[in-house]
Design a protein around this motif. Sequence first.
Motif, mmCIF file in Angstrom:
data_model
loop_
_atom_site.group_PDB
_atom_site.id
_atom_site.type_symbol
_atom_site.label_atom_id
_atom_site.label_comp_id
_atom_site.label_asym_id
_atom_site.label_seq_id
_atom_site.Cartn_x
_atom_site.Cartn_y
_atom_site.Cartn_z
ATOM 1 N N ILE A 84 87.193 -54.929 52.267
ATOM 2 C CA ILE A 84 85.921 -54.558 52.910
ATOM 3 C C ILE A 84 84.850 -54.946 51.894
ATOM 4 N N ALA A 85 84.203 -56.081 52.162
ATOM 5 C CA ALA A 85 83.394 -56.721 51.130
ATOM 6 C C ALA A 85 81.961 -56.230 51.120
ATOM 7 N N GLY A 86 81.506 -55.708 52.221
ATOM 8 C CA GLY A 86 80.124 -55.283 52.254
ATOM 9 C C GLY A 86 79.801 -54.675 53.587
ATOM 10 N N GLY A 87 78.573 -54.217 53.699
ATOM 11 C CA GLY A 87 78.194 -53.596 54.946
ATOM 12 C C GLY A 87 76.706 -53.415 55.024
ATOM 13 N N ASP A 88 76.282 -53.028 56.185
ATOM 14 C CA ASP A 88 74.884 -52.712 56.406
ATOM 15 C C ASP A 88 74.895 -51.488 57.299
ATOM 16 N N THR A 89 74.056 -50.521 56.983
ATOM 17 C CA THR A 89 74.057 -49.283 57.749
ATOM 18 C C THR A 89 72.644 -48.988 58.223
ATOM 19 N N ASN A 90 72.493 -48.875 59.521
ATOM 20 C CA ASN A 90 71.199 -48.581 60.119
ATOM 21 C C ASN A 90 71.314 -47.359 61.006
ATOM 22 N N SER A 91 70.217 -46.642 61.148
ATOM 23 C CA SER A 91 70.168 -45.533 62.108
ATOM 24 C C SER A 91 69.085 -45.831 63.132
ATOM 25 N N TRP A 92 69.286 -45.323 64.325
ATOM 26 C CA TRP A 92 68.276 -45.492 65.374
ATOM 27 C C TRP A 92 68.464 -44.433 66.439
ATOM 28 N N ASP A 93 67.617 -44.477 67.460
ATOM 29 C CA ASP A 93 67.733 -43.493 68.532
ATOM 30 C C ASP A 93 68.707 -43.934 69.616
ATOM 31 N N GLY A 94 69.270 -45.123 69.492
ATOM 32 C CA GLY A 94 70.241 -45.601 70.473
ATOM 33 C C GLY A 94 71.645 -45.124 70.141
ATOM 34 N N PRO A 95 72.604 -45.533 70.954
ATOM 35 C CA PRO A 95 74.005 -45.140 70.727
ATOM 36 C C PRO A 95 74.666 -45.962 69.613
ATOM 37 N N LEU A 96 75.917 -45.621 69.323
ATOM 38 C CA LEU A 96 76.650 -46.281 68.234
ATOM 39 C C LEU A 96 77.064 -47.710 68.604
ATOM 40 N N ALA A 97 76.768 -48.626 67.710
ATOM 41 C CA ALA A 97 77.267 -50.006 67.825
ATOM 42 C C ALA A 97 77.831 -50.403 66.460
ATOM 43 N N ILE A 98 78.988 -51.025 66.484
ATOM 44 C CA ILE A 98 79.627 -51.477 65.243
ATOM 45 C C ILE A 98 79.912 -52.959 65.386
ATOM 46 N N SER A 99 79.374 -53.728 64.482
ATOM 47 C CA SER A 99 79.653 -55.156 64.488
ATOM 48 C C SER A 99 80.365 -55.507 63.185
#
Lengths: 308, 308
Positions: free
Chosen positions: A121-136
């Motif tokens: 698992i080399a890296g990641g980006d984590t965002n929060s928002w008012d929408g539902p969960l999406a994982i790419s």
Amino acid sequence: MELELVRWLSENLPPHPLLRIGIGDDAAVLHWPTNGDLVVTTDAVTDEVDFILAETDPRLVGHKALGVNLSDLAAMAAEPVAAVVSLVLPRKGCGGRDGKQLAIELYRGMLPLAEQFNVAIAGGDTNSWDGPLAISITALGRATVHGPLTRSGARPGDYVLVTGALGGSILGRHLRVEPRVREGLLLNERYELSAGMDISDGLALDASRLAAASDCGVALRLDQIPISADAVKLSACDRATPLEHALGDGEDFELLLTAAPEVAEQIVREQPLGVPVTFIGECVTHAGLWQMGAERRLTPLDASGYRH
Amino acid sequence: MELELVRWLSENLPPHPLLRIGIGDDAAVLHWPTNGDLVVTTDAVTDEVDFILAETDPRLVGHKALGVNLSDLAAMAAEPVAAVVSLVLPRKGCGGRDGKQLAIELYRGMLPLAEQFNVAIAGGDTNSWDGPLAISITALGRATVHGPLTRSGARPGDYVLVTGALGGSILGRHLRVEPRVREGLLLNERYELSAGMDISDGLALDASRLAAASDCGVALRLDQIPISADAVKLSACDRATPLEHALGDGEDFELLLTAAPEVAEQIVREQPLGVPVTFIGECVTHAGLWQMGAERRLTPLDASGYRH
């Protein structure tokens, strides 16, 4: 929040021999082994489409998010190397967990699968928002000396094979994806396959795609299709037959393969995998999807598999 | 919908010398040039957080989505090679465009930027749902023989430099990201830099991150910070000073760099880039973020930059 998550990740992500710089910088750095084409795939899973977060253990969601990507590498007969994870989290969390706790559970679901297939698992980006969960997730792998397995190499006359049994994944298998990584690598190494893909949108639809990519047709022997126990169970609750489930249900994540007849017969005879490999049809000159009946008669088969 | 989009993509994505298999198979295959570590980064942008889709040309959104990823490669002084694009589209579309049209406009925004930096759009995944638009991109690059530029190499005594002018990106620059790819590569090739990152969350916060990663402190000369015209314009409309905007506003996507004093002085003297490079402070032994006043006196500086 991201800072705390990065701390958790840096304590919990295992080291990997190829990973020079992991989580915490602007990008990750991997030592890329020479002599191997890079295979890259990206796949997103989203709440209410690929899972129902409110009813599902987030570790299973994390497992699925990584699993579907590894399944794409398996379909190319590529050896997994690394993955990067992009989380878009509901700000309000879910089921009493806040965003950070949810993120950690998602990663907890990915880590055992990553370990199983030696994926950094080399890296990641984590965002929060008012929408539902999406994982790419984006998964990186490398082709072996036997080359990548593509969808476009099937020729009329080739036999069509499938791993495992199909249908009814909605009963749970769609979350507990078992990517056929080792199976894809082993078959591509030991036998001369002409084409392959993973079945994610239903056998019928995906077989028609393989046919289109290969500029030929695929004729299925409906009486040969391996039907999962889940498909049988499901058909007891609805109007579809087990066969219809096996043809149309999505997310089996099994491998659909083609090879010259003698190669395919050898594979079926030798059964070199832990899961069965079954003959289910032939490639034909007429484009499209067909059903092959008695005396090799072809009748059109509807390609309507599961669509997201 | 995805099928039509794949058709559009296969007609509109330009070929790339390293791309062996592009859109349309289970994964893309790239020839990976030997002798170069692989640098990989992933970054998502989401509606109402990083842009407001209802008020923004989707081509700008696509440009930004790719631009922020290339900015991360720039921060590592890596040469961009390829990107994969994961779209999660609102089923209802936006502004009279359906999902497919929206996706095409997003790609139309990415393509010129991809061409400018010779990036292969190697693959993608397209999903629809009832939630808002989220775009996750993973960019792949390779480190040059001069190595990747990390956040962790700064040492007390090093000077701190910044490209361009800071603050007020919300007036439009945050969408029209100009990733400092060539600048990062050129500086890393020609001068011995000790550390670098891109400024995405505000100078103050990002400088404190570079300090933490390098186990030292950063002391900024507030009178030296290059303030953008946008920061001045914005301060006329709110209570923050232009300097506060330059320190705290996010999404400048400029490079924050450190180097030994004589190297830094040489860079500032030679001004080898199309954008100015400015001396803004020094690395110090005391951890944290500082303001350096007269007689080199240090007073603590609040690291509260822009947070998403």
